[in-house]
Design a protein around this motif. Structure first.
Motif, short mmCIF file in Angstrom:
data_model
loop_
_atom_site.label_atom_id
_atom_site.label_comp_id
_atom_site.label_asym_id
_atom_site.label_seq_id
_atom_site.Cartn_x
_atom_site.Cartn_y
_atom_site.Cartn_z
N PHE A 147 45.13 36.53 52.90
CA PHE A 147 43.92 37.20 52.38
C PHE A 147 44.17 38.11 51.51
N TYR A 148 45.42 37.70 50.71
CA TYR A 148 45.83 39.09 49.57
C TYR A 148 44.67 38.74 48.29
N LYS A 149 43.97 37.37 48.32
CA LYS A 149 43.21 37.33 46.99
C LYS A 149 41.90 37.06 47.63
N ARG A 150 41.53 37.86 48.62
CA ARG A 150 39.97 37.66 48.82
C ARG A 150 39.13 38.47 47.87
N ARG A 151 38.16 37.55 47.07
CA ARG A 151 37.27 38.26 46.11
C ARG A 151 35.99 38.48 46.51
N GLY A 152 35.77 38.03 47.69
CA GLY A 152 34.22 38.46 48.17
C GLY A 152 33.31 37.34 47.67
N VAL A 153 33.63 36.14 47.94
CA VAL A 153 32.77 34.98 47.43
C VAL A 153 31.56 34.93 48.22
N GLU A 155 29.84 37.34 49.70
CA GLU A 155 29.42 38.45 49.33
C GLU A 155 28.44 38.07 48.00
N ARG A 156 29.10 37.42 47.24
CA ARG A 156 28.76 36.97 45.66
C ARG A 156 27.48 35.99 45.66
N VAL A 168 28.49 29.82 42.11
CA VAL A 168 29.46 30.58 42.99
C VAL A 168 30.40 29.82 43.98
N PHE A 171 33.26 28.47 42.41
CA PHE A 171 34.31 29.41 42.05
C PHE A 171 35.09 29.87 43.38
N CYS A 172 34.47 29.44 44.53
CA CYS A 172 35.37 29.65 45.61
C CYS A 172 36.56 28.95 45.68
N SER A 173 36.55 27.68 45.26
CA SER A 173 37.70 26.80 45.07
C SER A 173 37.43 25.95 43.78
N ALA A 461 42.65 29.61 48.11
CA ALA A 461 41.35 30.24 47.30
C ALA A 461 40.33 30.10 48.34
N ASP B 118 40.86 31.03 41.54
CA ASP B 118 40.08 29.81 42.41
C ASP B 118 40.84 28.69 42.47
N ALA B 159 42.43 41.01 42.86
CA ALA B 159 42.04 41.31 44.14
C ALA B 159 42.77 42.76 44.64
N LEU B 191 32.33 36.09 37.71
CA LEU B 191 31.28 36.35 38.68
C LEU B 191 31.77 37.33 39.63
N PHE B 192 33.17 37.76 39.79
CA PHE B 192 33.50 38.87 40.89
C PHE B 192 33.99 40.31 40.11
N CYS B 197 35.70 43.91 46.58
CA CYS B 197 37.12 43.33 47.08
C CYS B 197 38.18 43.58 45.97
#
Lengths: 465, 240
Positions: A147-153, A155-156, A168, A171-173, A461, B118, B159, B191-192, B197
């Motif tokens: 979880f170092y690269k959690r971007r808030g997908v 939430e987006r 969206v 962009f999750c993966s 991701a 991603d 992030a 998008l982010f 976060c």
């Protein structure tokens, strides 16, 4: 998430879930739905007799009973860390955000050598960290710290229109953008009761199978690279490149992005796929199969994979493992063989291997590449005519759907309200499989790490999201 | 092993001659959005479709912030009279005019850090070393150590937990050094950009020399960005 027609509380839902698990159901996800005042309800998603089932309950002041099964371990920790849920026992160390180095190493005993591996590692890899404890060559214990690269997908998604939600999801993966877009779209279609035209379903099916082929080739190429089979690795990467070029010609994106949306497609991808496949599919398939077969004729590499990273079927079941990882240990879990088929289902011929090691997982990928080409040709031959997109009815509702992504079962849950998205949750295959990774390591040595890692073939991701 | 080499020889030469020759991408390929002269209504229609606010309508023609665009093509679909999709490949932009010449005249060692991607940018980055692109022939090598790196390739929006590790990698690199933000998320957050976060796009954490938009940018676009950062190529005009 589901319609809250009854007055079930979250505690009731947890008890019901525990009972179903005791009767052999597979845990999939614990989704927390938030409202303006924070967490409001929880939904437990299970696979019961190969059907998706869910139990939703409203959160009350009472602590939730922990399910006490390994499969729910990460889900419960995430629910606590992200949404402040309370459980009736300590569900484990903090998951999100990752603990700092000192806290991670504090638990290590002085007799063993502890190394923090990551989050930035050598090569071109996604960021993730492991606490690796070894005595000499042997692994004693390996714990992920992710979880170092959690971007808030998740939430987006909030407030997006249904069509925009697909971007969206992509962009999750990005590497498996098609699976994510399809799983998202199917969840919305379930929520709104949309009928998807056959032509769109055929195109989606082909696209997801192309994605499976390029991701499986990626995993095999990395395994070959680990085994110093550099020429073979390069030829596998070249085969992957040909699939990306085919996708770029037919969809405008090398990963097939921007094509799938709820109700169908954004453009008639079936027509462009059919046109491109006439020219390229035979060649792409022949070259792919020939290089994959050559890989499995390379005894030096196979010897390195056999017996490496054994994953017991018992652990797969306990941790709720999915995808080629589970099938390499003989556990059935292919969503395409059940309700997750996008066009034609696999009709029972799920690929299973009994070897339980890195070689078995590679063999599953080999056979699945062959099957994917077959499914693509099935869809091409069917050539359904007519519309490639239908209007999504303007109704509110909730929907859960799953798609077999290259890494395994991918589940999306959405709530639709006034044509917008107040809440989207997802459980990726990589999320389900990472906790299994560390169970394979004891008994292996340090240099096995990358072989086991690449035999799992997971994406960070879609875990961190 | 011999079998593999024979297989390779039978396959012939796959490798592109880029940058001497610029291969054309498929006509459908979405590389870059071009604004056309159009009515304000048409421009607005396109702008309202943009999820990242990359389009600013103007009196005659809209301004497009390419660092924010992820080539979804919605503006072109909604307002084809105001926007067009091009299959461009050399889409990287230098932050400022970079000094050219021999500072990175010979081999270039690149280091990659994923700050919050991603997962597709990594696969395209790895692809520059496959036989079709073979970055090694241009003297571009991947290095595992920041101490030996000339160019840092950062993928993804930064992030929050990756901010410090990323800064440490940059600090460990010797001078002279360059940073390439690979992908729309790295360039602008995509998008982010407004996510709670993230720390922000790469240039909020490090000085960026070359911006390479794309979701993800394809291997040739990455090669162009690296050669641009190294001062081996000059920024190309649109549609070279």
């Amino acid at each position: 998430m589901t319609e809250r027609t009854n007055d079930m509380t979250a505690v009731d839902a947890a008890h019901g879930t525990a009972q179903a698990l005791a009767q052999g159901a597979r845990f999939i996800a614990l989704f927390v739905e938030t409202g303006s005042t924070g967490a409001q309800s929880v939904t437990y998603v299970l696979d019961e007799a190969r059907k998706l089932s869910r139990r939703t309950g409203t959160l009350t002041a009472a602590a939730l009973p922990s399910l006490k099964v390994p499969a729910a371990g990460w889900a419960e920790r995430e629910a606590r860390d992200r949404f402040g849920l309370r459980f009736d026992r300590d569900v484990g160390a903090r998951l999100i955000p990752p603990l700092d180095a000192e806290a991670l190493l504090a638990s290590a005993s002085p007799e063993v050598s502890s190394v923090l591996y990551g989050p930035i590692r050598s090569g071109i890899v996604e960021s993730a960290q492991w606490v690796v404890q070894t005595v000499g060559e042997d692994f004693v214990h390996v714990a992920p710290s992710m979880f170092y690269k959690r971007r808030g997908v998740e939430e987006r998604f909030v407030g997006c229109t249904l069509d925009d939600g697909a971007f969206v999801a992509e962009f999750c993966s990005g590497a498996t953008a098609l699976s994510h877009a399809c799983a998202y779209a199917r969840a919305v279609e379930t929520a709104t009761g949309s009928e998807v035209p056959l032509r769109a379903r055929a195109a989606r099916s082909m696209l997801v199978e192309f994605e499976r082929i390029h991701q499986h080739l990626d995993a095999l190429a990395k395994l070959a690279e680990d085994g110093s089979l550099l020429v073979g690795s390069m030829q596998l990467f070249a085969a992957k490149e040909r699939v990306h070029r085919l996708l770029a010609e037919s969809t405008g994106s090398r990963f097939g992005r921007g094509v799938v949306k709820p109700g169908g497609l954004r453009a008639d991808a079936f027509a462009s796929l059919a046109e491109v496949c006439v020219r390229l599919l035979d060649e792409v398939e022949a070259q792919t199969r020939s290089v994959v077969e050559a890989l499995f004729a390379s005894q030096s590499l196979l010897d390195r994979l056999i017996g490496t990273g054994r994953l017991t079927p018992k652990n797969v079941v306990a941790f709720g493992g999915v995808g080629p990882v589970a099938r390499g240990s003989g556990v059935r879990c292919d969503a395409r063989a059940i309700d997750g088929a996008l066009f034609t289902s696999l009709t029972g011929d799920e690929v299973l291997e009994e070897g339980t090691d890195a070689a078995a997982r590679a063999l599953v990928r080999r056979t699945e590449i062959r099957d994917s080409f077959r499914l693509i040709r099935n869809a091409l031959d069917a050539a359904p005519s007519g519309a490639w997109c239908a209007d999504v009815p303007d109704v509110d509702g909730c929907g859960i759907a799953r798609v077999e992504s290259p890494q395994g079962e991918l589940v999306y849950a959405v709530r639709v309200l006034g044509g917008r998205l107040p809440c989207v949750r997802l459980r990726s295959a990589s999320y389900a499989n990472w906790p299994l990774f560390q169970t394979t390591l004891p008994g292996n040595i340090f240099t096995d790490f990358s072989f086991i890692d690449h035999s799992f073939g997971l994406l960070q991701a879609e875990v961190d999201r | 092993m011999n079998g593999w080499i024979l297989r390779g020889l039978r396959g012939g030469i796959l490798t592109t001659r880029y940058p001497q020759e610029v291969p054309s991408m498929p006509s459908l390929y979405r590389g870059r959005v071009l604004a056309l002269e159009a009515s304000p209504e048409a421009q607005n229609q396109g702008a309202s479709a943009c999820l990242t606010g990359a389009i600013a309508p103007g009196p005659a023609i809209a301004a497009i912030d390419e660092r924010r665009c992820f080539q979804c093509g919605e503006c072109v679909r909604r307002a084809p009279e105001a926007f067009a999709m091009r299959n461009d490949i050399e889409v990287a932009q230098p932050a400022k005019l970079l000094p050219t010449g021999c500072r990175f005249g010979r081999s270039i060692h690149v280091r990659h850090v994923d700050a919050g991607s991603d997962a597709s940018c990594e696969q395209e980055l790895a692809a520059i070393f496959n036989p079709y692109y073979d970055a090694n022939r241009l003297g571009v090598f991947l290095t595992a150590s920041p101490r030996r790196a000339d160019i840092l390739l950062v993928t993804g929006v930064v992030a929050e937990p990756m901010k410090e590790p990323l800064q440490r990698v940059y600090a460990a690199m010797p001078l002279p050094k360059r940073v390439v933000a690979v992908g729309t998320a790295a360039c602008s957050g995509g998008l982010f950009a407004h996510s709670a976060c993230v720390a922000g796009p790469v240039d909020t954490v490090l000085p960026v020399d070359v911006y390479l938009p794309g979701a993800p940018p394809p291997p040739l676009a990455i090669l162009y960005a690296i050669l641009l950062a190294a001062g081996r190529l000059q920024p190309s005009e649109v549609g070279r």
